[in-house]
Enzyme design. Structure first.
Site, mmCIF file in Angstrom:
data_model
loop_
_atom_site.group_PDB
_atom_site.id
_atom_site.type_symbol
_atom_site.label_atom_id
_atom_site.label_comp_id
_atom_site.label_asym_id
_atom_site.label_seq_id
_atom_site.Cartn_x
_atom_site.Cartn_y
_atom_site.Cartn_z
ATOM 1 N N SER A 53 0.754 -1.182 -0.001
ATOM 2 C CA SER A 53 -0.144 0.031 0.013
ATOM 3 C C SER A 53 0.819 1.314 0.005
ATOM 4 O O SER A 53 0.459 2.146 0.991
ATOM 5 C CB SER A 53 -0.784 -0.009 1.153
ATOM 6 O OG SER A 53 -2.113 -0.609 0.666
ATOM 7 N N GLU B 219 -9.119 7.501 -4.437
ATOM 8 C CA GLU B 219 -8.465 6.513 -5.288
ATOM 9 C C GLU B 219 -9.673 5.886 -6.261
ATOM 10 O O GLU B 219 -9.332 5.525 -7.482
ATOM 11 C CB GLU B 219 -8.048 5.526 -4.211
ATOM 12 C CG GLU B 219 -7.137 4.412 -5.272
ATOM 13 C CD GLU B 219 -5.956 3.747 -4.582
ATOM 14 O OE1 GLU B 219 -5.627 2.624 -5.155
ATOM 15 O OE2 GLU B 219 -5.673 4.298 -3.574
ATOM 16 N N ASP C 209 -7.035 -0.452 3.189
ATOM 17 C CA ASP C 209 -5.563 -0.050 2.949
ATOM 18 C C ASP C 209 -5.523 1.535 3.888
ATOM 19 O O ASP C 209 -4.752 1.741 4.674
ATOM 20 C CB ASP C 209 -5.041 0.078 1.659
ATOM 21 C CG ASP C 209 -4.930 -0.938 1.109
ATOM 22 O OD1 ASP C 209 -5.220 -2.194 1.805
ATOM 23 O OD2 ASP C 209 -4.585 -1.236 -0.214
#
Length: 387
Positions: free
Chosen positions: A128, A162, A174
């Site tokens: 990540s 994201e 994450d």
């Protein structure tokens, strides 16, 4: 590391007046893989490795980014006006996405910035690095501009950026693990409602060892989105016969009872993984709370088998690492971690077996795959901080 990034910032941007240094961790998920977008539980922890940033505010609207991990790209420039993802912006699409997401939430960023990054998470490893950069950017913006946002908000903003800016359909795990990290604890997170508990990870005479396959992968272009849509279709089929909002609501028994509603054998296996992996995660946390590390390790092993056979996201590299790990005496459990298709494995290894583990697994991997794996003995750390 603080001195390193400050010195480099001075070299790249001329001086270090008004600069602050920040850190956000990487994360590893101990168990509960591909459950986070299926309404299940995950069990990640933040690591003491991560991403460092030196940053300061400018008097104009310009953004200047530099990464010590991608020195060949030089300084990448853009502007706060008309933020949009651009291929030539490369890695800076992640921090830009967070700036855009803050704006979407009503937090207008008044001034541009100079930001230099240096990460010690292996790039493309599945630990990540992108989520680390997102949470880090959020922490920088919060500090410089006084935005009233919690660490949990930073996770949600990171995921939003994201999903909507970078077009990767990731779940919340994450960003949440990174933003909410706590030293020596893993986070037992219910992704359906974001309720969570910190669980102490007490590994007497053992350590977490991450093996990086060094096979590069990108989330957006992997089969990740395909798996999500298979699970969504399976859920829609199940919803015709049982009242559920997510696969994570089903027990193993209920799944076996209703699975005939799923009209495709592949989708049956995908959904089975989501249901059984969620139940494994619940059992694993109970095992840890009962100090039964051996049982925790067995559940990790079973998780990998399910990811390999039912979810089909492991691939030859991760299978080679895990199967070699299982042969080493002193390995309590080993599985792939992250999205799969490359990236890393996570193993719990007894202290006196760590050197043997690195040698044996490393040799087996090199012989089978043709290039070397890297090994990291890691510790569980806190969330984002100003250094």
């Amino acid at each position: 590391m603080k001195e390193t990034v400050l010195k480099e910032f001075g070299k790249v941007f001329g001086d270090t007046d008004g600069v602050k240094v920040f850190f956000a961790p990487g994360r590893v998920n101990l168990i509960g893989e591909h459950t986070d977008y299926n309404g299940g539980h995950v069990f990640p922890c933040a690591l003491t490795i991560g991403t460092y940033a030196a940053a300061r505010v400018r008097n104009d609207r310009r953004l200047r980014f530099y990464s010590m991990n991608f020195e060949q790209l030089g300084v990448i420039e853009s502007s706060l006006d008309g933020l949009k993802p651009e291929k030539e912006a490369d890695w800076t699409n992640y921090p830009k996405g967070v700036m855009w997401a803050f704006g979407e939430r009503g937090f207008e960023i008044p001034q541009g910035m100079d930001i230099l990054l240096n990460g010690n998470i292996p790039n493309g490893s599945g630990l990540s690095s992108s989520a680390s950069v997102e949470v880090l950017t959020g922490a920088i913006l919060r500090d410089f501009f006084g935005f009233q946002v919690s660490n949990q908000d930073l996770a949600l903003i990171g995921r939003f950026s994201e999903n909507k800016f970078n077009g990767v359909n990731c779940g919340i795990m994450d960003q949440f693990a990174i933003a909410m990290g706590k030293k020596e604890h893993a986070i037992f997170l219910d992704t359906a409602d974001l309720s969570y508990a910190y669980v102490p990870v007490k590994l007497q005479n053992a350590k977490i060892v991450i093996a990086c396959s060094n096979k590069k992968r990108g989330l957006g272009d992997s089969k990740y989105n395909e798996r999500r849509s298979e699970c969504e279709t399976a859920l829609a089929e199940l919803q015709k016969v049982v009242d559920i909002k997510s696969l994570g609501e089903l027990s193993e028994e209920q799944f076996e009872e209703y699975k005939s509603a799923i009209k495709d054998e592949t989708r049956v296996r995908r959904a089975k993984h989501a249901v059984y992996e969620n139940q494994r995660t619940l059992k694993a946390v109970k095992a840890l709370e009962a100090n039964d590390i051996a049982q925790f390790g067995q559940l990790m092993n079973a998780s990998h088998v399910s990811l390999r056979d039912d979810y089909e996201v492991t691939g030859i590299e991760l299978d080679a690492l895990v199967e070699a790990a299982w042969k080493v005496p002193g390995v309590i459990g080993s599985r792939m971690t992250g999205a799969g298709f490359g990236g890393c494995t996570v193993s719990i290894v007894e202290d006196d077996a760590i050197d043997t583990f690195k040698k044996q697994v490393g040799d087996a991997y090199l012989a089978k795959i043709g290039y070397a794996a890297d090994f990291y003995v890691v510790e569980i750390g806190d969330g984002p901080v100003i250094l």
